[in-house]
Enzyme design. Structure first.
Site, short mmCIF file in Angstrom:
data_model
loop_
_atom_site.label_atom_id
_atom_site.label_comp_id
_atom_site.label_asym_id
_atom_site.label_seq_id
_atom_site.Cartn_x
_atom_site.Cartn_y
_atom_site.Cartn_z
N ASP A 1 -16.23 -18.24 24.92
CA ASP A 1 -17.27 -19.13 25.16
C ASP A 1 -17.25 -20.12 25.69
O ASP A 1 -17.72 -20.62 27.01
CB ASP A 1 -17.95 -19.21 23.53
N GLU B 1 -8.44 -26.12 17.86
CA GLU B 1 -9.46 -26.84 16.95
C GLU B 1 -9.17 -28.37 16.62
O GLU B 1 -10.23 -28.91 16.70
CB GLU B 1 -9.42 -26.00 15.52
N ARG C 1 -12.13 -31.02 17.55
CA ARG C 1 -12.66 -31.82 16.36
C ARG C 1 -12.02 -33.03 16.26
O ARG C 1 -12.75 -34.07 16.22
CB ARG C 1 -12.37 -31.02 15.20
N GLU D 1 -25.01 -23.15 17.23
CA GLU D 1 -25.00 -22.81 18.60
C GLU D 1 -26.53 -22.74 19.13
O GLU D 1 -26.95 -23.07 20.26
CB GLU D 1 -24.18 -21.71 19.21
#
Length: 595
Positions: free
Chosen positions: A315, A185, A189, A487
């Site tokens: 993903d 993360e 980010r 998404e």
């Protein structure tokens, strides 16, 4: 080593300091007896200015792991040149659009509302509590919403707000002695946000901070296999696993874009070598139809389960195969070949049809059996497939198949919103089992359709049935939350940009209207619970990705001009655009990239 903000943006306090010091020195030097005092004043002032920390000056190592608790260097690492040897090329085409549609204006207004809510009520913290007006540190207090929103500010031409944020970025410290930073993360980010904002603006302080952070996170790779741990204490270098002692495949394979670009900018080979080692491990692994198990042993560098997915545990790993190839100007054929093999495996093994409306969906398999789960997170896939069809050389039959898969799945992802009374899409659905003859596997139906002479010219799964708000939806909702996720909107944007079909924009507008109506609060926007209700309950959270991804993709969807050209920029999985670059001959030799 010290980088001042450009003169016309220096705060008034800095300018007044220079003016007062210069005025005093000038006054004293007029008298011979006081000339030594004037000289001393200037020397002391300069030393004070350079040595003491200031919110208006950025030391390139402030807050790095080489600083002690008093923010002074205890050890200096090798110094890279600033500005870097490979500065970003600011594309003149990236000027603000000449005209905004009313829809783009509406999205920008929504962003301003959310951003102002954060800066007024939660600045200095990570995220806004949009229902209560409170604040929360969800990522070590590293101002994650501010950093995540930087490039959106730039793209939306909110330049005053962008430059107002720079002093806060300059003062940030990535030392968290009592906390651990989640590697995945933080990379997508914070590191991605800093690098993207630097690439768009050319502000050196942003690269300095990215280099600080990139270096501070490196201890995650200090494992016997070289695969990264879940989190790291950036002050001590200590690492920890996540909720499992193993690692999620997506979290190991979603750091290459950011670190390769950072390696190119700074000349630091460790950035490249650490993340490319992961790709070497994956390239050598004997995959099952190009698919990778979702959980891996960090120390053993081997799979720890037999599940295949494009959802939460996998993903962005598939996404980054294609995007690494594109980011490095198509110079790394290994990752291109991995992507094409994986895309083929996904389409042939994970795509299914629902029994009544024949909606095309992608699911997981645990062993040989499909779970029939469709996650909102998996709705990134149509956009990636569409991008691949426009950027890669592939046989015409494969390109056609990828285009069909992208179109059918993108429509299903949109339909999960349109089916709901709230207009918001659920987080997880379980699709109904196939009840007809044969298999529900999509490729079986496609092959039968082709053998029959392609009747009706519309492949199975692409008929686009209307919404079913009164039942007969072909699925049950497993998790009915809308978490402000991007998404589906991301895929609608890429479908529109790659096909020119205006219907994707209309579908995106429907979704934005639902978001604006159902999730807006006095302070910002909130996640929603119970999307099958006309008035879902609001959850007191506004994830930073709402400003970084959801609203950015909506804004770009409603611009006629392509302000971030897809042949010149590559979006990381947090929607931070990074510029396509070419490795130098020296870098290609050093990293063993084909010349």
């Amino acid at each position: 080593m010290y980088t001042l903000l450009p003169t016309h943006r220096q705060p008034e306090r800095m300018r007044s300091w220079f003016q007062s010091t210069s005025s005093l020195a000038s006054h004293l030097s007029r008298k011979p007896s006081f000339r030594w005092i004037a000289s001393a004043t200037v020397v002391v002032g300069v030393l004070w200015f350079l040595v003491l920390p200031s919110p208006y000056i950025k030391d390139s190592y402030l807050g790095s792991p080489f600083f002690g608790s008093d923010s002074r260097p205890t050890e200096y690492p090798p110094i890279h040149p600033y500005p870097p040897s490979n500065p970003p090329v600011i594309d003149p085409a990236l000027n603000p659009p000449t005209q905004l549609s009313s829809r783009a204006v509406a999205v920008r207004d929504a962003f301003v509302h959310a951003y102002n809510g954060y800066t007024r009520y939660a600045l200095g913290f990570d995220e806004l509590r949009p229902v209560s007006g409170g604040k929360a540190n969800t990522f070590n207090g590293w101002l994650v919403t501010l950093v995540d929103a930087l490039d959106t500010l730039w793209i939306m031409d909110l330049r005053d707000e962008f430059y107002d944020a720079i002093p806060s970025i300059a003062k940030m410290s990535f030392l968290t002695e009592d906390k651990f930073a989640p590697f995945f993360e933080t990379v997508i980010r914070v590191l991605g946000g800093l690098l993207s904002a630097y690439a768009l603006s050319g502000e050196p302080v942003l690269l300095n901070r990215a280099d600080d952070l990139g270096r501070a996170l490196l201890p995650v790779f200090n494992t016997s296999s070289g695969l990264p741990m879940y989190s790291v204490n950036t002050a001590t270098g200590q690492t920890r696993p996540g909720w499992t002692i193993d690692a999620l495949w997506s979290e190991m394979t979603t750091c290459q874009l950011e670190y390769k670009y950072l390696a190119h900018l700074t000349g630091e080979p460790d950035y490249y070598n650490r993340v490319e080692h992961i790709m070497d491990i994956m390239a050598k692994y004997p995959t099952t139809n190009g698919l990778y198990p979702t959980v891996w042993s960090v120390n053993g560098a081997r799979p720890a389960n037999h599940k295949f997915s494009v959802g939460a545990f996998a993903d962005s790993g598939y996404e980054y195969m294609l995007k690494q190839y594109l980011l490095t100007a198509k110079s790394e054929p290994k990752v291109r070949d991995m992507y094409l093999k994986s895309a083929k495996g996904i389409i042939e093994n994970l795509f299914y049809l629902s029994p009544n409306r024949n909606l095309l969906y992608v699911t997981d398999t645990d062993g040989a059996f499909p779970t029939r789960n469709l996650e909102h997170l998996s709705c990134f896939l149509p956009g990636v497939l569409a991008l691949g069809t426009k950027t890669l050389d592939m046989p015409a039959s494969d390109r056609e198949l990828h285009e069909w898969a992208a179109r059918g799945l993108a429509y299903t992802c949109y339909m999960t919103y349109a089916d709901q009374p709230s207009g918001l899409g659920p987080d997880i659905m379980v699709m109904d089992s196939w009840t007809g003859s044969g298999s529900g596997r999509w490729m079986d139906h496609v092959n039968d359709w082709i053998k029959a002479g392609r009747p009706g010219d519309v492949p199975p799964g692409l008929h686009e049935p209307p919404p079913a708000k009164g039942g007969g939806q072909d699925y049950r909702i497993s998790r009915g939350d809308y978490l402000l996720r991007p998404e589906t909107i991301e895929s609608l944007y890429l479908m529109w940009r790659t096909t020119g079909d205006e219907r994707w924009r209309e579908r995106g507008w429907e979704i934005f209207q639902a978001i604006d109506k159902r999730t807006r609060t006095k302070y910002g926007f909130a996640s929603a619970r119970g999307v099958s209700s006309r008035k879902p309950a609001l959850v007191d959270e506004m994830p930073s990705y709402f400003l970084a991804e959801t609203l950015k993709y909506l804004y770009l969807l409603f611009l006629d001009e392509e302000v971030i050209p897809l042949d010149k920029w590559v979006f990381n999985t947090e929607a931070h655009p990074l510029p396509v670059f070419e490795w130098t001959e020296r870098e290609k030799t050093q990293y063993k990239i084909p010349l």
